[in-house]
Write a protein that holds these residues in place. Structure first.
Motif, mmCIF file in Angstrom:
data_model
loop_
_atom_site.group_PDB
_atom_site.id
_atom_site.type_symbol
_atom_site.label_atom_id
_atom_site.label_comp_id
_atom_site.label_asym_id
_atom_site.label_seq_id
_atom_site.Cartn_x
_atom_site.Cartn_y
_atom_site.Cartn_z
ATOM 1 N N GLN A 166 44.538 41.280 36.388
ATOM 2 C CA GLN A 166 44.121 41.207 37.792
ATOM 3 C C GLN A 166 42.942 40.252 37.965
ATOM 4 O O GLN A 166 42.879 39.484 38.922
ATOM 5 C CB GLN A 166 43.759 42.592 38.326
ATOM 6 C CG GLN A 166 44.946 43.500 38.506
ATOM 7 C CD GLN A 166 45.894 43.015 39.590
ATOM 8 O OE1 GLN A 166 45.502 42.338 40.533
ATOM 9 N NE2 GLN A 166 47.160 43.340 39.447
ATOM 10 N N GLN A 221 43.012 36.548 40.033
ATOM 11 C CA GLN A 221 42.088 36.235 41.119
ATOM 12 C C GLN A 221 41.139 35.095 40.776
ATOM 13 O O GLN A 221 40.270 34.740 41.570
ATOM 14 C CB GLN A 221 41.308 37.489 41.511
ATOM 15 C CG GLN A 221 42.208 38.555 42.106
ATOM 16 C CD GLN A 221 41.441 39.761 42.574
ATOM 17 O OE1 GLN A 221 40.273 39.686 42.930
ATOM 18 N NE2 GLN A 221 42.113 40.902 42.584
ATOM 19 N N LYS A 257 34.387 50.946 40.547
ATOM 20 C CA LYS A 257 33.658 49.713 40.863
ATOM 21 C C LYS A 257 34.505 48.477 40.550
ATOM 22 O O LYS A 257 34.521 47.515 41.318
ATOM 23 C CB LYS A 257 32.351 49.645 40.081
ATOM 24 C CG LYS A 257 31.292 50.596 40.558
ATOM 25 C CD LYS A 257 30.056 50.462 39.680
ATOM 26 C CE LYS A 257 29.019 51.495 40.011
ATOM 27 N NZ LYS A 257 27.841 51.391 39.125
ATOM 28 N N ASP A 297 37.294 48.203 43.131
ATOM 29 C CA ASP A 297 36.727 47.736 44.398
ATOM 30 C C ASP A 297 36.399 46.248 44.340
ATOM 31 O O ASP A 297 36.669 45.510 45.289
ATOM 32 C CB ASP A 297 35.470 48.533 44.765
ATOM 33 C CG ASP A 297 35.764 49.957 45.216
ATOM 34 O OD1 ASP A 297 36.955 50.282 45.458
ATOM 35 O OD2 ASP A 297 34.809 50.738 45.320
ATOM 36 N N ALA A 298 35.817 45.801 43.234
ATOM 37 C CA ALA A 298 35.474 44.386 43.089
ATOM 38 C C ALA A 298 36.723 43.514 43.108
ATOM 39 O O ALA A 298 36.697 42.392 43.612
ATOM 40 C CB ALA A 298 34.697 44.162 41.793
ATOM 41 N N ASP A 315 39.333 44.332 44.739
ATOM 42 C CA ASP A 315 39.964 44.656 46.018
ATOM 43 C C ASP A 315 41.353 45.263 45.820
ATOM 44 O O ASP A 315 42.334 44.867 46.448
ATOM 45 C CB ASP A 315 40.034 43.422 46.918
ATOM 46 C CG ASP A 315 40.284 43.783 48.376
ATOM 47 O OD1 ASP A 315 39.886 44.887 48.789
ATOM 48 O OD2 ASP A 315 40.884 42.966 49.095
ATOM 49 N N LEU A 316 41.397 46.239 44.909
ATOM 50 C CA LEU A 316 42.644 46.924 44.574
ATOM 51 C C LEU A 316 42.437 48.427 44.609
ATOM 52 O O LEU A 316 41.349 48.910 44.288
ATOM 53 C CB LEU A 316 43.089 46.568 43.151
ATOM 54 C CG LEU A 316 43.461 45.142 42.860
ATOM 55 C CD1 LEU A 316 43.591 44.959 41.353
ATOM 56 C CD2 LEU A 316 44.756 44.782 43.551
#
Length: 69
Positions: free
Chosen positions: A15, A19, A54, A57-58, A60-61
Motif C-alpha cells: 500500500q 501510494q 495510525k 489512517d496515514a 487513508d485506508l
C-alpha cells in the motif's frame, strides 16, 4: 502467527509503495522512526493496534484492508 505478521507487513509495504511513499515519509506521518516501518514491513516487529490504526489512517485506508486474513 509469524506468517500473519509477515503478511501484514507485506500489505503495508504494498500500500505504501502504491501510494508512492517512502518508509521515511510514512514514519514522519505517524510520528515514528523509519527503522520501525522497515521492521514492521519485514515482519520482524509485532506492533500494537494503535500503531496499525495510525498506519491505516496515514495510508487513508480502513484497517481491515491491511489485514489480509
Amino acid at each position: 502467527m509469524d506468517i500473519r505478521v509477515k503478511q501484514l507487513g507485506q500489505a503495508i509495504r504494498a500500500q505504501r509503495l502504491a501510494q508512492g511513499l517512502s518508509q521515511t515519509r510514512l514514519a514522519l506521518m505517524i510520528h515514528t522512526d523509519q527503522s520501525v516501518i522497515a521492521r514492521i514491513e519485514a515482519g520482524n516487529h509485532s506492533t500494537g493496534i494503535s500503531q496499525l490504526i495510525k498506519i491505516a489512517d496515514a495510508l487513508d485506508l480502513p484497517l481491515n484492508e491491511l489485514i489480509p486474513f
